[in-house]
Scaffold this motif. Structure first.
Motif: not given
Length: 859
Positions: A430-431, A433-436, A442-443, A803-806
């Protein structure tokens, strides 16, 4: 009482086995207490300094900050006319008043043109020698400055740079360069946190720092006998009226302390966060220690139950041992924390920030916090092993030691672990895929926490598969010894999982931060390659503005095709939607900046923003305030007039460099802002004539030799500087994470040591049937390597996922390149193997020295 006696007897009977757990508690508590003592000592140091240097009442110009900081956009300190001094002296309750001038927007160099500014980031202060400074500084050599050719220097700066009386120095300010010889040396009468201080006489200070006489930055006021500071402030305000900043000594000290506290709190809580990670890793060590001790004492506990001990008594006996361990480790940790704080003070001293041990502050809360944390964490970690001990039945006295149920993780544990890991993975999805970016943070945080807990819980389940793969790849080549090492690691998956998880936590954070840092560097480098169209960037690493003299030196350099100045200023905007936006930045540059920085526009042409009475805004700002090409924005410049600027271009918000900038020309800024209020350049860009880059680079460095505060960088240098800055930050974080990794290594050592004790009889039998000491030691080392690599694989895999998500969130801020630092990842993985080898040295040595017959006879 019987429970306590039993606990103490068991504790001291197994004190060697408890030692490493005690060290883990000691290190964690020491880190917490050391952080608290160090930060409290720094606060005490600054408190004393600010209280000693603050006059009863201080009057300063309206533009000065609450803390008295004198940096301004034009490089000159905010000043007030000398007539203020006369008025202040006339106020009721004033014993004396003295006008002073000082500035921190300066650089001081020696005769070799080397900067004398502190390397610690502390300020360089040049000011007029006055009675207030005489309270905290004592002249120990020479005399105070008495003319334009004299300057006095603080002792710390003299010692650091090997200066002496008569040496020539130069003060570089926005006004120009002033040379003087050292006439005196003054010692601090309070602790100097690292500032470099230079004193001129009042008239020379005015000319050097402001460019004219008859002005002051501050008036220091001393109260008459019986007059309180608040009353004196009231009287001075009555005499002066509005338009000046008037503060009591307490208000000045509090404002200065508030500035310091912001930095101190960030450092304090960051260090405490890493201490918390070390505590978390220590929990696994303690759980493993007590789990193994309980397993080894199964028959003993069974006998206790057979002769009448209740479950609660057995449970309390184990918890009492944990309490003793926590107390012992915590008490030593508190003492070690004070020593650590002193060590940090010495380290800061070597970096230029002087902290005296006479100011060492150990608040009563520090040992209390350390003891509570150490004891509570230890007892909580021992709770599960204590519960298992309480469940041992009297029939266990008739069986061999050990707990068969520990051979594989329970189904409920596996199910919980899978659910937590899945939930963590979904949060990370979910993190990503967010737009902001703000919405995804938070995710991301929730995903990190859940996936970490999930991996810890599911560790025993993963141990079986991962260890078998590692065994097939690494251990089978060692023949029977390798296979035995693999089976030993698989014998107790729960123990292997917990030991690997301790190492996993630290390495996961290392991998995550490595990916984020590497991606930031790669993204910024990519942006530089795509958007920067200039050859050289001139700026100060300490944030000092570029003086007009330095700009002239750049412009006079041969071989340059163009030079672009770049500066910012604050203004109040009134947008087309009627909103008033106060203290909003506007960036002014020469028209050539549109070529030097190829910023993407979504409407209009950026070059048009540099036309008279024109500007640009970025896309997000335009959408938020209903701005289109041709819209008018009322811009009230600070210390200048109000302009109606036409929007000629709308730039993309999807950039890294100058993200969110609103551009106008320096010519437009000069039209509405008086010359003496014009901001100085933050950066200067220079482009060489075609084919003359190397010669221009050398010429620029030579031209700025007299201005060591500025660095000339080509694009390669700039990329390297960016990489070095992020690298230094990461190295500091890795240093703090090292504590958690050390505790994890202790966990591996402890696990192996207790495992050797647990397998004493087995080892004796293997030795009896022909296993050599060398083979035995190799088997234990291989087991340790497999456990360490198991933790490393989990940690590095998990960390790279984080790290990839960040990086997906950073991409929303323009940092779009994902870069996996494979050399770092591989080095950490291989380093984990060496960690395993190192951790096994002592347990393997002790196992090899066992007497075979005694080992076989062990119950």
């Amino acid at each position: 009482m019987t429970v306590l006696k039993t606990s103490m007897r068991n504790f001291f009977a197994h004190k060697g086995r408890m030692a490493l757990s005690a060290i883990a508690v000691l290190l964690s508590v020491a880190f917490v207490c050391g952080t608290l003592v160090f930060t409290d000592t720094m606060n005490t140091t600054f408190d004393k300094l600010f209280q000693a240097t603050s006059s009863d009442v201080t009057v300063s110009a309206k533009g000065a900050s609450d803390s008295g900081e004198t940096t301004s956009d034009n490089g000159r300190p905010p000043v007030m006319p000398a007539s203020v001094l006369t008025k202040v002296r006339a106020a009721q309750g004033v014993k004396s008043a003295e006008g002073t001038v000082f500035s921190t927007s300066v650089t001081v160099v020696d005769g070799k043109k080397d900067s004398l500014s502190p390397s610690s980031g502390a300020p360089t202060i040049v000011g007029s020698w006055n009675g207030n400074d005489a309270r905290t500084m004592k002249i120990t050599s020479g005399t105070a400055p008495k003319g334009p050719d004299q300057v006095m220097v603080d002792r710390d700066t003299v010692d650091k740079h090997h200066l002496k009386l008569g040496d020539e120095l130069a003060v570089i300010s926005a006004v120009g360069t002033h040379s003087a010889k050292i006439s005196g040396i003054a010692d601090f009468q309070v602790t100097n946190p690292g500032a470099a201080i230079f004193y001129l006489d009042t008239r020379t200070a005015q000319q050097t720092l402001v460019g004219r006489t008859g002005v002051f930055t501050n008036v220091n006021v001393t109260a008459a006998s019986g007059v309180t500071d608040p009353q004196l402030k009231k009287n001075v305000v009555t005499e002066l009226g509005a338009g000046y900043k008037v503060q009591t000594a307490k208000e000045t000290a509090d404002a200065n302390q508030k500035d310091v506290e912001g930095f101190m709190n960030v450092m304090k809580y960051a260090m405490l966060g890493f201490a918390g990670i070390a505590f978390l890793v220590g929990i696994f060590l303690i759980i493993n220690t007590f789990s193994m001790l309980v397993a080894q004492r199964t028959r003993e506990i069974g006998l206790m139950r057979a002769i009448g001990s209740s479950r609660k008594q057995v449970n309390r006996s184990v918890l009492a041992e944990a309490l003793l361990l926590g107390l012992f480790g915590s008490v030593l940790g508190v003492g070690a924390g004070v020593g650590l704080a002193v060590g940090l003070m010495k380290l800061m001293g070597s970096m230029g920030m002087h902290l005296s041990t006479s100011d060492l502050t150990v608040a009563w809360t520090t040992p209390v916090v350390g003891l509570l944390l150490g004891v509570v964490v230890t007892v909580l970690a021992a709770y599960l092993p204590a519960r298992r001990a309480g469940k041992v039945s009297p029939m266990a006295a008739l069986r061999d030691a050990g707990a068969p149920a520990d051979a594989k993780a329970g189904r409920i544990r596996a199910l919980v672990g899978v659910l937590l890991t899945g939930a963590g993975g979904y949060c990370l999805y979910l993190a990503a895929g967010v737009g902001k970016a703000a919405d995804g943070s938070l995710w991301l945080g929730l995903g990190i926490v859940l996936s970490l807990i999930g991996f810890v819980v599911i560790g025993p389940l993963l141990a079986g598969g991962v260890v078998r793969v590692l065994g097939a790849v690494l251990l089978r080549m060692f023949g029977p010894v390798g296979r035995m090492a693999e089976r030993n690691a698989l014998r107790n998956p729960r123990r292997t999982g917990a030991t690997g998880a301790a190492l996993m936590i630290g390495l996961a954070l290392v991998a995550c931060l490595s990916v984020v840092g590497s991606s930031m560097v790669a993204s910024a480098t990519d942006q530089l390659d795509k958007t920067v169209g200039t050859d050289f960037i001139i700026q100060s690493d300490s944030g000092q503005l570029v003086t007009p003299q330095a700009v002239k030196a750049v412009k006079d350099t041969p071989g340059l095709a163009r030079v672009t100045e770049y500066r910012t200023m604050q203004a109040d905007y009134t947008t087309p939607d009627g909103k008033l936006l106060k203290d909003t930045d506007i960036t002014a540059a020469d028209p050539t900046y549109a070529t030097d920085l190829r910023t993407k526009t979504v409407a209009g042409n950026l070059k048009d923003a540099y036309r008279p009475d024109s500007m640009s805004v970025h896309e997000k700002f335009a959408k938020a305030h209903d701005i289109h090409l041709g819209s008018k924005i009322k811009v009230a410049f600070k210390d200048g007039r109000t302009a109606n600027l036409t929007v000629r271009a709308i730039t993309s918000s999807d950039v890294v460099i100058d993200q969110g900038a609103k551009y106008t020309s320096i010519a437009t800024l000069a039209k509405y802002v008086p010359a003496d209020k014009m901001p100085l350049d933050q950066l200067v860009f220079a482009t060489a004539e075609h084919g003359k880059q190397d010669a221009a680079y050398k010429s620029l460095k030579s031209a700025l030799h007299d201005y060591p505060q500025y660095k000339v960088r080509d694009q390669t240098d700039y990329k390297q500087a960016l990489k070095d800055q992020i690298g230094q930050l990461l190295n500091m974080i890795y240093g703090l994470l090292a504590l958690a990794i050390i505790v994890a290594i202790l966990g591996v050592v402890n696990t192996l040591a207790l495992s050797v004790v647990e397998r004493t009889r087995e080892i004796g039998l293997m030795r009896a049937i022909g296993l050599s000491r060398r083979q035995l030691r190799r088997m234990i080392r291989m087991e340790s390597v497999v456990i360490a690599l198991f933790g490393a694989l989990l940690g590095l895999g998990l960390g790279m996922g984080w790290g990839a998500t960040a990086q997906k969130l950073l991409a929303l801020e323009g940092l779009k390149v994902l870069d996996i630092p494979w050399p770092t990842i591989i080095a950490v993985f291989l380093g984990s193997a060496f960690v395993g080898l190192f951790a096994a040295l002592i347990p393997a040595f002790r196992a090899g020295r066992m007497n075979v017959l005694n080992a076989i006879a062990t119950e």
